[in-house]
Design an enzyme around this catalytic site. Sequence first.
Site, PDB file in Angstrom:
ATOM      1  CB  SER A 151      51.788   3.680  36.089  1.00  0.00           C
ATOM      2  OG  SER A 151      52.149   2.408  36.593  1.00  0.00           O
ATOM      3  CG  ASP A 398      53.871  -3.224  31.038  1.00  0.00           C
ATOM      4  OD1 ASP A 398      53.384  -3.825  32.025  1.00  0.00           O
ATOM      5  OD2 ASP A 398      53.684  -2.014  30.823  1.00  0.00           O
ATOM      6  CG  HIS A 401      51.319  -0.498  33.107  1.00  0.00           C
ATOM      7  ND1 HIS A 401      52.676  -0.783  33.197  1.00  0.00           N
ATOM      8  CD2 HIS A 401      51.061   0.399  34.083  1.00  0.00           C
ATOM      9  CE1 HIS A 401      53.205  -0.083  34.179  1.00  0.00           C
ATOM     10  NE2 HIS A 401      52.248   0.644  34.741  1.00  0.00           N
TER      11      HIS A 401
END
Length: 422
Positions: A151, A398, A401
């Site tokens: 990702s 998060d 990312h």
Amino acid sequence: MNLEKLKIILKSHYIAAFFLIALASALLYLTVDNNGVIVREEESQQENLAALLKDRETTKNRDDDVVAAANGTRCNLFSGKWIYDDVSRPLYDEERCSFMLGDYACKKYGRKDSEYQKWRWQPHQCDLPRFNGTALLEKIRGKRVVFVGDSLNKNQWTSMLCLIEYSLNQSTNKSVIRYDNLFVLEATEYNATVEFYWSPLLVESNCDDPDNHYSIRDRIIKITSIEKHARHWTNADILIFDAFMWWLEPTMTLLWGSFGSSDAIYKRVKMKLRRYEMALTTWSDWLEVNIDRIKTKLFFMSLSPYHFYGETWEEGYNCYNETQPILKKDYWGISTDREMMHVVESILEKMEMRGLNITYLNITKLSDYRKDSHPSIYRKFQHPRSEEQLANPTSYSDCVHWCLPGVPDVWNEILYSYIMNS
């Protein structure tokens, strides 16, 4: 400096690195116990290995300057500082990018500050070429560009689509077409594609479903099997790989045979570095045999750092509520796994010695300063957050990312400079 002289210089560095690696291997070798589980030799050998790797890192840093020279610059693009720039940044608007995904759309999901979008990477001795989407599309006319990995590579691919969108013809269908693990944007006017292929461990695993992998904790890896994925990359003109984050689990299961087969062999192992090396060896061996060395340009993105721990900026907290980069000079986060970086660097050096040219884009350190640029709680989550989580935002932030626009745009500016000078 002409290309032939440059190759001679690079080769001399790689030969020196090869002997250091061989010596390190003699100090830290692997055996197999009675159950077939890979185990480490004595821990005292670690100190000797660390010293050798430090020497090799110094050599690698010198090589970075040579590689940058080959790119038409006279400096190391990866050595610099972040400069606040609210004139030329951001390079695009989050809301106007047709390809934006909820994983990276921080503003859409409630982030109020926008300072994270306005930092520009400035190499110490040169200027990073400004991204020109039209020029890039002309350069890749008739070609196939494929990002392969997890990702974070998808994060970079999404950034790339946003960066080139304004240069696409208005008649171009701005929909991404999906073929199982492969996601394709067709730039029809240029007869080119910019693609992403989901393969988080590069080799085959039980995490290969792009939609259903989030809850898998017992990762099972077919450590010597890659053809299922790699056959989709065979005729690509530019390949950009990454593989780090999914290898960080302390224990994983290696599989020899087929999933579900009665004669398959499963071994639960630790040895993070060794299993990572085995997978990268499978990957590099496949490339050596199957890639057209004249046609295909290869890139490998270094480790993308994460900021789960407060470290030196605010002990006990993570990236939640962080709005400024780390400005400390020569900062390295405690989460940055340099041993894993050394493993991939040694694999790439061996590939070069076998005549398979691959460019290592070492974006780790420049990204490590940017604790402010993660989505934190401002993103689309796969499942709704519980009341307990909502009461403690740091518990589900998060910090892996990156918000877009943001840090991956710089990765693509660097990638752009290499592609345009190739």
